[in-house]
Design an enzyme around this catalytic site. Sequence first.
Site, PDB file in Angstrom:
ATOM      1  N   ASN A 256      37.726  51.930  26.216  1.00 57.28           N
ATOM      2  CA  ASN A 256      36.812  52.848  25.973  1.00 57.28           C
ATOM      3  C   ASN A 256      35.763  52.886  26.783  1.00 57.28           C
ATOM      4  O   ASN A 256      34.781  51.910  26.551  1.00 57.28           O
ATOM      5  CB  ASN A 256      36.637  53.314  24.563  1.00 57.28           C
ATOM      6  CG  ASN A 256      35.646  54.325  24.204  1.00 57.28           C
ATOM      7  OD1 ASN A 256      35.290  55.072  25.340  1.00 57.28           O
ATOM      8  ND2 ASN A 256      35.240  54.613  23.265  1.00 57.28           N
TER       9      ASN A 256
ATOM     10  N   LYS B  89      33.195  54.780  27.331  1.00 57.36           N
ATOM     11  CA  LYS B  89      31.951  55.528  26.740  1.00 57.36           C
ATOM     12  C   LYS B  89      31.213  56.350  27.888  1.00 57.36           C
ATOM     13  O   LYS B  89      31.905  56.489  28.990  1.00 57.36           O
ATOM     14  CB  LYS B  89      31.153  54.463  26.028  1.00 57.36           C
ATOM     15  CG  LYS B  89      31.998  53.906  24.860  1.00 57.36           C
ATOM     16  CD  LYS B  89      31.161  52.924  23.883  1.00 57.36           C
ATOM     17  CE  LYS B  89      32.086  52.398  22.901  1.00 57.36           C
ATOM     18  NZ  LYS B  89      31.388  51.663  21.856  1.00 57.36           N
TER      19      LYS B  89
ATOM     20  N   HIS C  41      35.873  58.966  17.250  1.00 60.47           N
ATOM     21  CA  HIS C  41      35.097  57.691  17.370  1.00 60.47           C
ATOM     22  C   HIS C  41      33.925  57.732  16.633  1.00 60.47           C
ATOM     23  O   HIS C  41      33.523  58.768  16.470  1.00 60.47           O
ATOM     24  CB  HIS C  41      34.756  57.663  18.597  1.00 60.47           C
ATOM     25  CG  HIS C  41      34.238  56.254  19.134  1.00 60.47           C
ATOM     26  ND1 HIS C  41      32.987  55.937  18.930  1.00 60.47           N
ATOM     27  CD2 HIS C  41      34.907  55.223  19.581  1.00 60.47           C
ATOM     28  CE1 HIS C  41      33.121  54.493  19.215  1.00 60.47           C
ATOM     29  NE2 HIS C  41      34.043  54.014  19.667  1.00 60.47           N
TER      30      HIS C  41
ATOM     31  N   GLU D  50      30.929  57.116  17.089  1.00 59.07           N
ATOM     32  CA  GLU D  50      29.738  57.469  17.755  1.00 59.07           C
ATOM     33  C   GLU D  50      29.985  59.237  17.851  1.00 59.07           C
ATOM     34  O   GLU D  50      28.670  59.601  17.587  1.00 59.07           O
ATOM     35  CB  GLU D  50      29.748  57.074  19.284  1.00 59.07           C
ATOM     36  CG  GLU D  50      29.332  55.417  19.189  1.00 59.07           C
ATOM     37  CD  GLU D  50      29.933  54.681  20.504  1.00 59.07           C
ATOM     38  OE1 GLU D  50      30.293  55.172  21.394  1.00 59.07           O
ATOM     39  OE2 GLU D  50      29.853  53.348  20.194  1.00 59.07           O
TER      40      GLU D  50
ATOM     41  N   GLU E  61      37.950  50.825  13.531  1.00 58.14           N
ATOM     42  CA  GLU E  61      36.856  50.429  14.257  1.00 58.14           C
ATOM     43  C   GLU E  61      35.715  50.285  13.368  1.00 58.14           C
ATOM     44  O   GLU E  61      35.047  51.324  13.029  1.00 58.14           O
ATOM     45  CB  GLU E  61      36.290  51.289  15.290  1.00 58.14           C
ATOM     46  CG  GLU E  61      37.414  51.463  16.608  1.00 58.14           C
ATOM     47  CD  GLU E  61      36.766  51.578  17.711  1.00 58.14           C
ATOM     48  OE1 GLU E  61      36.861  50.950  18.725  1.00 58.14           O
ATOM     49  OE2 GLU E  61      36.030  52.666  17.801  1.00 58.14           O
TER      50      GLU E  61
ATOM     51  N   GLY F 244      29.600  47.027  19.316  1.00 55.36           N
ATOM     52  CA  GLY F 244      28.716  46.832  20.082  1.00 55.36           C
ATOM     53  C   GLY F 244      27.538  45.925  19.677  1.00 55.36           C
ATOM     54  O   GLY F 244      26.384  45.874  20.324  1.00 55.36           O
TER      55      GLY F 244
ATOM     56  N   SER G 111      33.724  44.857  19.110  1.00 56.97           N
ATOM     57  CA  SER G 111      33.274  43.438  19.706  1.00 56.97           C
ATOM     58  C   SER G 111      34.537  42.659  20.129  1.00 56.97           C
ATOM     59  O   SER G 111      34.548  41.501  19.926  1.00 56.97           O
ATOM     60  CB  SER G 111      32.569  42.716  18.884  1.00 56.97           C
ATOM     61  OG  SER G 111      31.109  43.518  18.852  1.00 56.97           O
TER      62      SER G 111
END
Length: 251
Positions: A10, A12, A96, A98, A168, A174, A214
């Site tokens: 991904n 992003k 996702h 985010e 996730e 991250g 990660s």
Amino acid sequence: MNRRPLIAGNWKMHLTVSEAVRLAQAAAQTCGACPDRDVMVAPAFTALTKVREALKDTSLLVAAQNVAWEREGAYTGEVSPVMLQDIGVHFAIIGHSERRQIFGEDDAMINCRLRGALAGGIQPVLCVGETLEERETGRTISVLEQQMRQDLQGVSADKMHQIVLAYEPVWAIGTGKTATTEQAQEAHAFLRRFLTEEYEKNIADGVRILYGGSVKPENIDNLMAQPDIDGALVGGAALQAESFDRIIRFR
Ligand code: 13P
């Protein structure tokens, strides 16, 4: 059951078009050398067309990072399943964390996107996962259950096999903190149990569940050794050809 592993990058909000094409070509080369697994990249919308074109003679899969639910209309800033089909893209990441946390997408909207995608011939990569606070207060499983129930509402068994799931944990994205293999396996096993109960064992056994958060060359082998981890959704480490290559070549 033997599920075909899937390693997805991904990207992003990273990479110009030319950078994306270059990175995709590198991934396609690795992918060609590993015929027993699927590899996917999810570029930004601006790079999708060119990446798709550059990869048309390879087996690398290409996904969008989101998708709208309607075919067309007054939805400023959105891209529809028809538009993705038009450029030969047949997958989209949906839900996702985010999108959930920064852009306020809730489970009702994610369910809408998911059903719209399926209706429009786009295969969803549906992301679920708990926050640190939810984990620390012992609510991981109940949060996952609620997300799954709401996000998959109205999705019939014959559509379920088109969906890829991604677990996730938000606190691992991250941050350099990976879930331990035990934590990841436990969540994946729960998701598969949920699918067995809501659908049937046959379907639950066939759905691929990716781990994201990660993922690095250093931890991919242990993650992939878990019985219910069928692949990875990789952020940062997918932006470098070398580290993504090693992740694709997990052992
Ligand atoms: P990182 O691999 O950078 O933690 O990102 C994970 C992710 O969000 C993939 O969708």
